[in-house]
Design an enzyme around this catalytic site. Structure first.
Site, PDB file in Angstrom:
ATOM      1  N   GLY A  30      77.968  47.508  41.746  1.00 27.20           N
ATOM      2  CA  GLY A  30      77.350  48.428  40.812  1.00 27.20           C
ATOM      3  C   GLY A  30      75.896  48.715  41.117  1.00 27.20           C
ATOM      4  O   GLY A  30      75.414  48.494  42.230  1.00 27.20           O
ATOM      5  N   GLY A  32      73.057  47.231  40.114  1.00 23.63           N
ATOM      6  CA  GLY A  32      72.261  46.075  40.496  1.00 23.63           C
ATOM      7  C   GLY A  32      72.564  45.596  41.896  1.00 23.63           C
ATOM      8  O   GLY A  32      71.651  45.212  42.647  1.00 23.63           O
ATOM      9  N   ASP A  56      88.699  49.686  45.909  1.00 23.59           N
ATOM     10  CA  ASP A  56      88.413  49.995  47.313  1.00 23.59           C
ATOM     11  C   ASP A  56      86.915  50.124  47.578  1.00 23.59           C
ATOM     12  O   ASP A  56      86.498  50.789  48.534  1.00 23.59           O
ATOM     13  CB  ASP A  56      89.118  51.291  47.724  1.00 23.59           C
ATOM     14  N   GLU A  57      86.084  49.473  46.754  1.00 20.56           N
ATOM     15  CA  GLU A  57      84.641  49.637  46.916  1.00 20.56           C
ATOM     16  C   GLU A  57      84.149  49.164  48.280  1.00 20.56           C
ATOM     17  O   GLU A  57      83.259  49.789  48.874  1.00 20.56           O
ATOM     18  CB  GLU A  57      83.897  48.893  45.802  1.00 20.56           C
ATOM     19  N   GLN A 137      73.232  35.650  32.198  1.00 24.28           N
ATOM     20  CA  GLN A 137      73.776  35.661  30.850  1.00 24.28           C
ATOM     21  C   GLN A 137      74.060  34.226  30.416  1.00 24.28           C
ATOM     22  O   GLN A 137      74.196  33.313  31.231  1.00 24.28           O
ATOM     23  CB  GLN A 137      75.041  36.522  30.730  1.00 24.28           C
ATOM     24  N   MET A 227      67.349  32.352  25.943  1.00 30.23           N
ATOM     25  CA  MET A 227      66.491  33.518  26.147  1.00 30.23           C
ATOM     26  C   MET A 227      67.262  34.759  26.564  1.00 30.23           C
ATOM     27  O   MET A 227      66.680  35.835  26.724  1.00 30.23           O
ATOM     28  CB  MET A 227      65.443  33.193  27.220  1.00 30.23           C
ATOM     29  N   HIS A 233      72.007  43.442  21.279  1.00 26.83           N
ATOM     30  CA  HIS A 233      73.010  44.466  20.979  1.00 26.83           C
ATOM     31  C   HIS A 233      73.909  44.149  19.771  1.00 26.83           C
ATOM     32  O   HIS A 233      74.120  45.032  18.928  1.00 26.83           O
ATOM     33  CB  HIS A 233      73.873  44.726  22.211  1.00 26.83           C
ATOM     34  N   ARG A 347      80.412  46.890  26.335  1.00 30.02           N
ATOM     35  CA  ARG A 347      79.834  45.586  26.665  1.00 30.02           C
ATOM     36  C   ARG A 347      78.895  45.051  25.584  1.00 30.02           C
ATOM     37  O   ARG A 347      78.657  43.835  25.535  1.00 30.02           O
ATOM     38  CB  ARG A 347      79.080  45.658  27.988  1.00 30.02           C
TER      39      ARG A 347
END
Length: 420
Positions: A30, A32, A56-57, A137, A227, A233, A347
């Protein structure tokens, strides 16, 4: 210390090749991952490989590299943008090929995908490898230690509180924009008892990233778990949609800049509970938890130049220009694309609850801290997700094993947490 000396210092000259090359692996495909791969590839004496397991990335990215190098457009200011060319040495979906001889592994995928990548590469990880969650995370360390099993003692696991930059893929495999740097970023490192790696390993990451952001190394990984910015969200979603009864909207509401008094109060109370958890842990264990600060103080520090009104949390969020135009996650109800309902599987709940609030709740539960606001938000969110994490204020739900709460990994006491 110049780049090559720093790299040799990192590995104690044991694992680098004759040219003194540091080999890093970037997991993901992606925004990042594109930014990390392009930026790191532009540094001298650094070889970058990419492992992407999604569809197929790997094939698409490899095809793009066969045609031309990657371009990373770095925005330093409104008047100064610089284009750099760089090239990862390999993009693959083969974990063995990707991980061979690697010194550092960056996990630049959403939290729900961490396990897939950890399981894929765990058998190929060498001694004294540094695994980096970016961002980790909450609960990343728990999951990484479990995946590595006995190897965890001979490795180190680092976690960042968020991504270091805002970035956007312009053209897959070819062009990525680094739109802005955070001024500083907190990180923690958990070092295995038989590993040669130390906190100075983060100096190598600083070399790869450049001057910004400046890393602030905190003393323990438990603090970095508290943190994680996944606290933001869910309270805003609950504050906006907690009484939602199915009405259809004709436009998508602003997310951060649409925050009202109720949402700001909920977020503030969640932050209060997290800060109280840190304080209790520090009182009981004497571990430094001072970096766990209230969310308003965090905004004042990390977005000091973007916010025009720092007087209160609501105003700070509403006047944060970094949030300009960002909307609530919504989905269309018909082909017109002009009528919307909230998307509770986005998300903001699907990731930030099981890999965020639930983990923090688990740490608070172990510390003996009540979290009434967090409990209320988890109870609401799990209904939207058709999951059960919490029952009668306790983490005993049937789907708890799908989260990264410390209880899932057998942690029952603070001593357990601090002797992982």
């Amino acid at each position: 210390m110049d780049g090559r000396k720093l790299l040799r210092h990192f590995s104690q000259a044991e694992n680098l090749d004759a040219e003194g090359t540091l080999k890093i692996l970037v997991c993901g495909g992606g925004n990042g991952a594109h930014c990390m791969a392009a930026l790191a590839s532009s540094r001298e004496h650094v070889e970058v490989r990419v492992l992407t397991l999604y569809k197929d990335e790997a094939e698409r990215w490899t095809k793009a590299l066969n045609e031309e190098d990657m371009t990373i457009s770095i925005t330093y200011s409104d008047e100064h943008t610089e284009d750099k060319k760089s090239r990862p040495s390999l993009v693959t979906k083969d974990p063995a090929e990707a991980a061979a001889g690697i010194h550092m592994i960056f996990f630049t995928v959403p939290a729900f995908a961490h396990k897939q990548y950890l399981d894929a590469i765990s058998e190929h990880v060498l001694d004294n490898t540094l695994l980096i969650g970016m961002p980790g995370q909450a609960g990343f360390e728990f999951q990484a230690v479990e995946a590595l099993k006995g190897k965890a003692k001979k490795c180190a696991i680092a976690s960042f509180e968020s991504l270091p930059w805002a970035c956007r893929t312009v053209e897959f495999g070819r062009h990525v924009q680094l739109l802005g740097f955070k001024e500083s970023l907190c990180a923690a490192i958990l070092t295995g008892s038989e590993s040669n790696l130390t906190k100075s390993s983060l100096d190598v990451i600083q070399f790869i990233f450049g001057d910004d952001p400046q890393f602030d190394v905190i003393d323990n990984y438990v603090a970095i778990n508290l943190m994680a910015k996944s606290i933001i969200h869910p309270p805003l979603m609950y504050g906006r949609w907690g009484k939602y009864n199915g009405e259809i909207l004709e436009e998508k509401p602003l997310f951060y800049q649409g925050v009202d008094e109720t949402q700001a109060a909920l977020l503030s109370k969640v932050s209060d509970e997290v800060v109280m958890t840190a304080k209790v842990i520090q009182d009981k264990r004497k571990n430094d938890m001072s970096k766990v600060i209230h969310i308003l103080d965090w905004y004042r520090i990390y977005y000091c130049h973007e916010i025009s009104d720092h007087s209160c949390l609501k105003n700070a969020m509403q006047t944060n220009k970094a949030y300009d135009g960002l909307l609530h996650p919504m989905k269309p109800v018909d082909e017109s694309g002009k009528r919307f309902v909230p998307d509770f599987n986005y998300r903001y709940l699907k990731e930030d609850v099981p890999y965020g609030l639930v983990v923090m709740k688990g740490i608070a539960e172990i510390a003996g801290v009540d979290t009434p606001t967090i409990d209320t938000i988890i109870e609401w969110a799990q209904k939207q997700l058709n999951k059960e994490y919490i029952v009668a204020k306790h983490l005993t739900g049937k789907d708890l094993s799908e989260t990264r709460a410390p209880q899932v990994y057998g942690f029952k006491t603070l001593d357990d947490l601090f002797h992982i």
